[in-house]
Design a protein around this motif. Structure first.
Motif, PDB file in Angstrom:
ATOM      1  N   LYS A   7       0.866  -1.180   0.000  1.00  0.00           N
ATOM      2  CA  LYS A   7       0.000   0.000   0.000  1.00  0.00           C
ATOM      3  C   LYS A   7       0.906   1.234   0.000  1.00  0.00           C
ATOM      4  O   LYS A   7       1.883   1.292   0.765  1.00  0.00           O
ATOM      5  CB  LYS A   7      -0.911  -0.005   1.227  1.00  0.00           C
ATOM      6  CG  LYS A   7      -2.017   1.026   1.191  1.00  0.00           C
ATOM      7  CD  LYS A   7      -3.160   0.615   0.274  1.00  0.00           C
ATOM      8  CE  LYS A   7      -4.102   1.800  -0.003  1.00  0.00           C
ATOM      9  NZ  LYS A   7      -4.558   2.547   1.134  1.00  0.00           N
ATOM     10  N   GLN A   9       1.137   5.838  -0.914  1.00  0.00           N
ATOM     11  CA  GLN A   9       0.347   7.041  -1.186  1.00  0.00           C
ATOM     12  C   GLN A   9       1.262   8.156  -1.672  1.00  0.00           C
ATOM     13  O   GLN A   9       2.433   8.251  -1.239  1.00  0.00           O
ATOM     14  CB  GLN A   9      -0.458   7.453   0.064  1.00  0.00           C
ATOM     15  CG  GLN A   9       0.360   7.781   1.310  1.00  0.00           C
ATOM     16  CD  GLN A   9       0.864   9.200   1.378  1.00  0.00           C
ATOM     17  OE1 GLN A   9       0.465  10.073   0.610  1.00  0.00           O
ATOM     18  NE2 GLN A   9       1.818   9.445   2.277  1.00  0.00           N
ATOM     19  N   ASP A  14      -4.055   7.223  -2.964  1.00  0.00           N
ATOM     20  CA  ASP A  14      -3.490   5.971  -2.456  1.00  0.00           C
ATOM     21  C   ASP A  14      -3.627   4.819  -3.440  1.00  0.00           C
ATOM     22  O   ASP A  14      -4.545   4.789  -4.280  1.00  0.00           O
ATOM     23  CB  ASP A  14      -4.094   5.621  -1.088  1.00  0.00           C
ATOM     24  CG  ASP A  14      -5.584   5.284  -1.126  1.00  0.00           C
ATOM     25  OD1 ASP A  14      -6.026   4.570  -0.225  1.00  0.00           O
ATOM     26  OD2 ASP A  14      -6.272   5.738  -2.063  1.00  0.00           O
ATOM     27  N   ALA A  44      -8.322   1.501  -2.099  1.00  0.00           N
ATOM     28  CA  ALA A  44      -7.351   2.391  -2.766  1.00  0.00           C
ATOM     29  C   ALA A  44      -8.081   3.151  -3.867  1.00  0.00           C
ATOM     30  O   ALA A  44      -9.162   2.769  -4.310  1.00  0.00           O
ATOM     31  CB  ALA A  44      -6.199   1.581  -3.388  1.00  0.00           C
ATOM     32  N   CYS A  81       4.995   6.810  -6.905  1.00  0.00           N
ATOM     33  CA  CYS A  81       5.000   5.651  -5.992  1.00  0.00           C
ATOM     34  C   CYS A  81       5.654   4.446  -6.664  1.00  0.00           C
ATOM     35  O   CYS A  81       6.384   3.679  -6.025  1.00  0.00           O
ATOM     36  CB  CYS A  81       3.568   5.316  -5.573  1.00  0.00           C
ATOM     37  SG  CYS A  81       2.875   6.527  -4.425  1.00  0.00           S
ATOM     38  N   VAL A 308       3.128   2.657   2.858  1.00  0.00           N
ATOM     39  CA  VAL A 308       2.299   2.720   4.073  1.00  0.00           C
ATOM     40  C   VAL A 308       2.358   1.378   4.807  1.00  0.00           C
ATOM     41  O   VAL A 308       2.658   1.319   5.996  1.00  0.00           O
ATOM     42  CB  VAL A 308       0.838   3.082   3.723  1.00  0.00           C
ATOM     43  CG1 VAL A 308      -0.018   3.172   4.993  1.00  0.00           C
ATOM     44  CG2 VAL A 308       0.795   4.406   2.965  1.00  0.00           C
TER      45      VAL A 308
END
Ligand SMILES: N[C@H](CCC[C@H](N)C(=O)O)C(=O)O
Length: 324
Positions: A7, A9, A14, A44, A81, A308
């Protein structure tokens, strides 16, 4: 199917990141929807699939799906990301990575302070390439620049034009400023950052009609592949505030391609200089567009990208229409 995920963000937008570099998971749209569901799945805005390079000219490929299960062309926050993920996962030692998306090739650079700079390529204004159905709309004096001015009707701001009759009232309280007061129309900038964007200017993002004009524009028939809708407040020539109602995800805390589209629109309309800090609900993105180099100049975006947590999840087999 048991799946490991990370996960992440970027400015509050996210993502679920899936590592498909060794094998493809073959997930269905229904399974992407399940993964993105914030109550029955992981939750998400989008799902990013990291894949091996399709050709030697790039380092990786990445595929993006919205929370509604639809595959999309590009994702700015996701790109940041992505490069943070492949670096942290040891999939590359490079701090500058080239990646192929459905929109083309992006160059991503991990900065020493942990932020990521992305060369997002040049904006596209040709309606057919957004895609945007411009038939019947007045051509802007600027030439190839399309600003769709929705004629507004009576006191409640509902549009007068039959073709746009379903628009919700814009109303004086909504803070819409670009064109509505003077010309009785709401003017919307339309362009692509690999994915489609519609940008309208407001005097206060907190009062912007995101919940009404967002979904109405997202699915307007003039956008055959739907559209991301940006509500832009110009603070000064170097600062902006922005909210985005995203295609296939609804309002998100940040939209990277949306920030690029809003700044490009603002620079082209004379509201900004060539570098703008954009305050979104989830954080700040810095967008640069050297307009003096021409419309083909590439847009650069810099912003955060943070892991995360990691996890495993059992994705159930689902009928095709599940969650649609
Ligand atoms: N909803 C977008 C995809 C994600 C874009 C956004 N999350 C970004 O950071 O650019 C679309 O359907 O084009």
């Amino acid at each position: 199917m048991r799946v490991r995920f990370t996960k992440m963000q970027g400015a509050g937008n996210d993502f679920i990141v899936l590592d498909e570099t060794r094998e493809r998971l073959g997930l269905s749209a229904a399974q992407y929807r399940w993964l993105a569901d914030r109550h029955f799945g992981v939750g998400a805005d989008q799902i990013l699939s990291v894949r091996a390079a399709p050709d030697p000219s790039v380092d990786f490929e990445y595929v993006i799906h919205n929370a509604d299960g639809g595959e999309v062309e590009n994702c700015g926050n996701g790109a940041r990301c992505f490069v943070r993920y492949v670096h942290d996962a040891g999939l590359t030692q490079r701090r500058t990575v080239r990646v192929r998306t459905r929109a083309g090739v992006l160059t991503l650079a991990l900065q020493d302070d942990g932020r990521v700079t992305v060369d997002m390529g040049a904006p596209v204004f040709e309606p057919a390439q957004v895609p945007f159905v411009a038939e019947g709309l007045p051509r802007e004096p600027a030439g190839d620049w399309w600003r769709w001015c929705v004629p507004l009707g009576g006191a409640d701001g509902a549009p007068a034009a039959a073709s746009d009759a379903a628009a919700p009232p814009v109303g004086a309280a909504s803070g819409v400023v670009d064109g509505a007061a003077a010309a009785g129309a709401l003017c919307i900038a339309v362009l692509s950052m690999g994915n489609p964007h519609a940008v309208l200017r407001v005097d206060d993002v907190e009062r912007a009609p995101v919940a009404t004009w967002g979904p109405w524009l997202e699915r307007h028939p003039r956008f055959p592949r739907r559209v991301n809708v940006g509500f832009l407040q110009v603070v000064d020539r170097g600062h902006a505030r922005l909210r985005v109602y995203e295609r296939g995800a609804g309002e998100t805390l940040a939209c990277g391609t949306g920030a690029c589209a809003a700044v490009v629109a603002g620079i082209r309309l004379g509201w900004f200089d060539e570098r703008v800090d954009v305050q979104l609900r989830g954080g700040v993105l810095t967008i640069e567009w050297p307009r003096g180099q021409g419309l083909q100049a590439a847009v650069r975006m810099t912003g955060p990208a943070e892991p995360v947590f990691t996890g495993e999840v059992e994705i159930p087999p689902l009928p095709p229409q599940h969650g649609a």
